[in-house]
Design an enzyme around this catalytic site. Sequence first.
Site, PDB file in Angstrom:
ATOM      1  N   GLY A 182      43.599  41.900  39.152  1.00 30.25           N
ATOM      2  CA  GLY A 182      43.372  41.710  37.723  1.00 30.25           C
ATOM      3  C   GLY A 182      42.952  40.303  37.329  1.00 30.25           C
ATOM      4  N   PRO A 208      40.093  44.308  45.499  1.00 27.39           N
ATOM      5  CG  PRO A 208      39.054  46.339  45.010  1.00 27.39           C
ATOM      6  CD  PRO A 208      40.278  45.767  45.646  1.00 27.39           C
ATOM      7  CG  LEU A 209      38.607  44.974  40.397  1.00 30.95           C
ATOM      8  CD1 LEU A 209      38.984  46.078  39.416  1.00 30.95           C
ATOM      9  CD2 LEU A 209      37.295  44.322  39.982  1.00 30.95           C
ATOM     10  CB  ALA A 210      41.221  38.867  42.354  1.00 28.90           C
ATOM     11  CE1 TYR A 227      51.875  48.872  51.102  1.00 25.64           C
ATOM     12  CE2 TYR A 227      50.398  50.753  51.035  1.00 25.64           C
ATOM     13  CZ  TYR A 227      50.646  49.441  51.375  1.00 25.64           C
ATOM     14  OH  TYR A 227      49.669  48.696  51.985  1.00 25.64           O
TER      15      TYR A 227
END
Length: 300
Positions: A219, A215-217, A57
């Site tokens: 953006g 969880p918010l793809a 990362y």
Amino acid sequence: MILMEKIYLSDSGPKVSPAVYGFYRWNEVSHPAKKMEKIINLCLELGINTFDHADIYGAYQCEELFGKVIAKKSFKREDIVLFSKCGLVLPHPDIKNVRVKHYDTSRAHILKSVDNSLRKLKTNYIDIFLLDHLDPLSNLEETAVTLKQLQDSGKVKNIGVVNFSVFQHQLLASYLRIPIVTNHIELNLLNTSALENGQLDYIKQRYMRPLASAPLASGRIAKGKDPQATKVRKALKKISKKYNADIESIAVAWVIKLGALPLIGTTDEQRIKSIVSAFNIDLDHQDWYELYGASRKSKI
């Protein structure tokens, strides 16, 4: 300060915050050292004490930056929960022997990665160590023995996996004598494949809580211009009025309703707060299905 009550990740433990912050989108973060401390402090203020790392990362830099924050001792090591992982290997100018993206879950690579993570994070143990994808060329018996030895040594407290199919999950579990406590999967209103391919069902069958990455793809839910994103956003705007909440909070509440833990990847502070505020929303049964229907190409 928002108090998020810690929950068990599986029937074998450990306890984590209901939302987890991950550094998987940090490859292009500007001024990452300054941003790192700010994000950690915001998460702790919001009640998020669980952080998800990997050796790769932030262009192989995030663990070291996080370790420097730990070294300042503004919080106690025992008050946070650390994930780290290895398996996915990416080319980088500083790593001369990596030519192509590939997977490596060999004994040598796992041992080297764990020791590097411990050194960079400035800690004596990793709470949950995960295999990021399954290397089809690895000797699974050797991999399983290595994971057990790491747990016995105290360097690793628990074992998890990332993006494993049901069959891969079952395959590794058949070699392991210790429990797998989590499987990170992509799950959001624009990618519901885990609901259809059995991943989510199998995770629950094994008495684990799924971790939902993106969880918010990334953006797309808020800004995507493709037909699926546009359709889902229209449904979210309609339902958000009922709950007096923004659309991103509703989108995360949809994931939480499935028993999943959202894995936050954004560096946008408002977006982080929106994800946390989703825990105050209990979506109506039919509202959940209305959103699910909007996300699908075919009827439910």
